[in-house]
Design an enzyme around this catalytic site. Structure first.
Site, PDB file in Angstrom:
ATOM      1  N   ASP A  35       0.816  -1.214   0.000  1.00 36.62           N
ATOM      2  CA  ASP A  35       0.000   0.000   0.000  1.00 36.62           C
ATOM      3  C   ASP A  35       0.853   1.270   0.000  1.00 36.62           C
ATOM      4  O   ASP A  35       0.418   2.309   0.489  1.00 36.62           O
ATOM      5  CB  ASP A  35      -0.959   0.028   1.212  1.00 36.62           C
ATOM      6  CG  ASP A  35      -1.701  -1.281   1.371  1.00 36.62           C
ATOM      7  OD1 ASP A  35      -2.190  -1.787   0.351  1.00 36.62           O
ATOM      8  OD2 ASP A  35      -1.754  -1.810   2.495  1.00 36.62           O
ATOM      9  N   LYS A  69       2.298   2.302  -5.112  1.00 37.02           N
ATOM     10  CA  LYS A  69       3.091   1.956  -6.309  1.00 37.02           C
ATOM     11  C   LYS A  69       2.308   2.245  -7.591  1.00 37.02           C
ATOM     12  O   LYS A  69       2.881   2.560  -8.619  1.00 37.02           O
ATOM     13  CB  LYS A  69       3.448   0.455  -6.282  1.00 37.02           C
ATOM     14  CG  LYS A  69       4.283   0.050  -5.090  1.00 37.02           C
ATOM     15  CD  LYS A  69       4.544  -1.438  -5.080  1.00 37.02           C
ATOM     16  CE  LYS A  69       3.391  -2.290  -4.593  1.00 37.02           C
ATOM     17  NZ  LYS A  69       3.043  -2.193  -3.177  1.00 37.02           N
ATOM     18  N   GLY A  80      -4.240  -4.515  -4.178  1.00 34.24           N
ATOM     19  CA  GLY A  80      -5.301  -3.589  -4.562  1.00 34.24           C
ATOM     20  C   GLY A  80      -4.681  -2.254  -4.887  1.00 34.24           C
ATOM     21  O   GLY A  80      -4.078  -1.637  -4.027  1.00 34.24           O
ATOM     22  N   HIS A  81      -4.756  -1.856  -6.154  1.00 37.48           N
ATOM     23  CA  HIS A  81      -4.229  -0.525  -6.479  1.00 37.48           C
ATOM     24  C   HIS A  81      -5.392   0.392  -6.793  1.00 37.48           C
ATOM     25  O   HIS A  81      -6.262   0.045  -7.568  1.00 37.48           O
ATOM     26  CB  HIS A  81      -3.319  -0.501  -7.713  1.00 37.48           C
ATOM     27  CG  HIS A  81      -2.903  -1.820  -8.226  1.00 37.48           C
ATOM     28  ND1 HIS A  81      -1.787  -2.461  -7.747  1.00 37.48           N
ATOM     29  CD2 HIS A  81      -3.416  -2.607  -9.190  1.00 37.48           C
ATOM     30  CE1 HIS A  81      -1.651  -3.590  -8.384  1.00 37.48           C
ATOM     31  NE2 HIS A  81      -2.630  -3.722  -9.261  1.00 37.48           N
ATOM     32  N   GLN A  97       2.356  -6.413  -3.482  1.00 38.86           N
ATOM     33  CA  GLN A  97       2.686  -6.435  -2.059  1.00 38.86           C
ATOM     34  C   GLN A  97       4.029  -5.705  -1.883  1.00 38.86           C
ATOM     35  O   GLN A  97       4.308  -4.799  -2.634  1.00 38.86           O
ATOM     36  CB  GLN A  97       2.732  -7.856  -1.481  1.00 38.86           C
ATOM     37  CG  GLN A  97       1.362  -8.500  -1.323  1.00 38.86           C
ATOM     38  CD  GLN A  97       0.792  -8.979  -2.633  1.00 38.86           C
ATOM     39  OE1 GLN A  97       1.459  -9.634  -3.404  1.00 38.86           O
ATOM     40  NE2 GLN A  97      -0.445  -8.659  -2.893  1.00 38.86           N
TER      41      GLN A  97
HETATM   42  P1  IMP Z   1      -2.449 -12.813   2.173  1.00 44.87           P
HETATM   43  O1  IMP Z   1      -1.508 -12.342   1.131  1.00 44.87           O
HETATM   44  O2  IMP Z   1      -3.894 -12.523   1.860  1.00 44.87           O
HETATM   45  O3  IMP Z   1      -2.217 -14.250   2.543  1.00 44.87           O
HETATM   46  O4  IMP Z   1      -2.157 -11.978   3.519  1.00 44.87           O
HETATM   47  C1  IMP Z   1      -0.953 -12.107   4.256  1.00 44.87           C
HETATM   48  C2  IMP Z   1      -0.524 -10.758   4.816  1.00 44.87           C
HETATM   49  O5  IMP Z   1      -0.143  -9.901   3.756  1.00 44.87           O
HETATM   50  C3  IMP Z   1      -1.632 -10.019   5.566  1.00 44.87           C
HETATM   51  O6  IMP Z   1      -1.028  -9.275   6.617  1.00 44.87           O
HETATM   52  C4  IMP Z   1      -2.189  -9.060   4.537  1.00 44.87           C
HETATM   53  O7  IMP Z   1      -2.792  -7.944   5.112  1.00 44.87           O
HETATM   54  C5  IMP Z   1      -0.914  -8.700   3.790  1.00 44.87           C
HETATM   55  N1  IMP Z   1      -1.132  -8.286   2.406  1.00 44.87           N
HETATM   56  C6  IMP Z   1      -1.316  -9.075   1.326  1.00 44.87           C
HETATM   57  N2  IMP Z   1      -1.447  -8.337   0.209  1.00 44.87           N
HETATM   58  C7  IMP Z   1      -1.312  -7.063   0.582  1.00 44.87           C
HETATM   59  C8  IMP Z   1      -1.318  -5.823  -0.134  1.00 44.87           C
HETATM   60  O8  IMP Z   1      -1.444  -5.757  -1.363  1.00 44.87           O
HETATM   61  N3  IMP Z   1      -1.153  -4.704   0.628  1.00 44.87           N
HETATM   62  C9  IMP Z   1      -0.956  -4.755   1.963  1.00 44.87           C
HETATM   63  N4  IMP Z   1      -0.942  -5.867   2.664  1.00 44.87           N
HETATM   64  C10 IMP Z   1      -1.119  -7.020   1.982  1.00 44.87           C
END
Ligand code: IMP
Length: 418
Positions: A21, A24, A48-49, A232
């Site tokens: 977040d 990017k 999520g962008h 991420q």
């Molecule tokens: P998962 O990727 O859904 O398995 O989540 C694992 C961890 O990564 C959690 O703490 C999520 O909040 C975090 N996370 C996954 N994708 C994002 C992203 O795009 N932005 C921020 N945090 C993310």
């Protein structure tokens, strides 16, 4: 901009340096117009962008933010895990906005599919963890972990199955997929999964490449410029992040090259993206986390609510050791510091610079207490804001070439040199 583009060269990766977040999408959006191919390598609809174009918000989870640029080839790499209905929905959103995408979308047949039952397993695993130890990972519940579990166990389904027939799908879904799901008390809805596959087959058949690495090789031979959009961020990386509170993929520059099948030496530059402060969603250490009114202020000013889940983000201060860690792993050539304007009202800005006896050592920088909103020239920044940027440069040894000063595409300072 010209000087920056020359410095970046033909293959550039944009990588998050914190917990995601960082914003990017905006630098991607600015650069995409100057590249020919926009490539996403890893992760899935957990990303999520939010992109603001002509005052209208677009949120994408699977398609890279650069997809808005008509005429650019868009690659979804082998390292990705793709939830088919989400992808179809995003394609529809673009088509509704009059932006054609299918004829320029290239999907690796080796990317894995996230099924509805993966999302259910994700939720079941979180619940189990919460019951066992009081808290889960705080995942986005998009089925990311379970899809990568199946991939690592060598029983996952890849996008290439879209070339098969319905009878093959049914057999697989009723067989070992159902067994796996059952161990989490999840039932596979075979008809619904088959329907998703059928819809995707109709829409996406022409998007499946023979091989993503071969296609990228051709792009390189044709001297096409490739922009790699990281998903991420470094501190969520499965190897280098704050394990176990991480995602299940490789989120670094090297991970992106692996996910795409691009030889490491083709990368000509890497931009590290970091907020001027810091946020995190989900569980896990966040040593420079703020509390109470301060955290609330940052959250409200920064609009810090998850683009994917809507969860309020934890907010706090920049951590220099974390930035250095990310720079060490990714080899950043420059920084894009985003959302500087969120700090406009702060009287003093603490920055984590080290640790002593388990406690963060802060250096407090004076705030500028005036608006930087929408500024586009470094010279126009208030003196204390310039000092803040220079402090980041001195501490990390990496120049800040891009500074975000607002939501809009134009609200960015681009520096030729630091
Ligand atoms: P998962 O990727 O859904 O398995 O989540 C694992 C961890 O990564 C959690 O703490 C999520 O909040 C975090 N996370 C996954 N994708 C994002 C992203 O795009 N932005 C921020 N945090 C993310």
């Amino acid at each position: 901009m010209e000087k920056l583009l020359t410095d970046l060269g033909p293959v550039c990766a944009v990588i998050g340096a914190q917990w995601g977040d960082e914003g990017k999408g905006k630098v991607i959006d600015i650069l995409a117009g100057h590249f020919d191919v926009i490539a996403r390598a890893c992760g899935g609809a957990n990303a999520g962008h939010t992109i603001v174009v002509n005052a209208k918000k677009h949120v994408f989870h699977l398609l890279p933010a650069g997809s808005l640029h008509e005429g650019k080839s868009v690659v979804l790499g082998s390292g990705m895990v793709i939830h088919l209905p989400t992808l179809l929905e995003e394609i529809q959103t673009l088509e509704d906005a009059g932006i054609a995408i299918v004829d320029r979308l290239l999907i690796s047949p080796a990317a894995h599919i996230v099924f509805a039952f993966h999302k259910q397993i994700d939720a079941a695993m979180e619940l189990r963890l919460t019951k066992q130890q009081g808290k889960g990972i705080g995942t986005t519940k998009r089925g990311i972990g379970p899809a990568y579990m199946d991939k690592a166990a060598r029983r996952g389904w890849r996008m290439e199955v879209l070339r098969l027939r319905e009878a093959d799908w049914r057999a697989g879904l009723q067989g070992h997929m159902a067994d796996v799901a059952q161990s989490y008390d999840v039932t596979v809805n075979v008809d619904a999964e088959v329907e998703d596959l059928r819809r995707a087959q109709t829409k996406l058949k022409g998007c499946l490449m023979v091989s993503a690495p071969d296609m990228l090789r051709i792009f390189l031979d044709e001297r096409k410029k490739i922009l790699i959009e990281g998903a991420q961020a470094t501190l969520l990386d499965i190897d280098h992040g704050t394990y176990p509170y991480v995602t299940s993929s490789s989120t670094t520059a090297a991970g992106a090259l692996q996910g795409l099948g691009l030889p490491p030496k083709t990368l000509t530059s890497c931009i590290g993206v970091a907020k001027a402060y810091c946020t995190r969603v989900g569980e896990g250490d966040f040593l420079t986390e703020a509390s109470g009114k301060t955290a609330e202020r940052l959250r409200e000013r920064g609009g810090e609510y998850g683009a994917t889940t809507g969860r309020p983000r934890r907010c706090g201060w920049l951590s220099i050791p974390d930035l250095k860690h990310a720079a060490t792993i990714n080899g950043f050539d420059c920084w894009n510091i985003t959302k500087l304007d969120v700090l406009d009202e702060e009287r003093a800005i603490p920055v984590g610079v080290g640790m002593e006896k388990g406690k963060v050592i802060y250096e407090e920088l004076p705030g500028w207490e005036s608006s930087t909103s929408a500024l586009t020239a470094f010279e126009d920044l208030p003196e204390q804001a310039k000092k803040y940027i220079r402090f980041i440069e001195e501490q990390t040894g990496i120049p800040v070439r891009l500074i975000g000063t607002g939501q809009g595409r134009e609200e960015m300072i681009v520096r030729q040199n630091s």
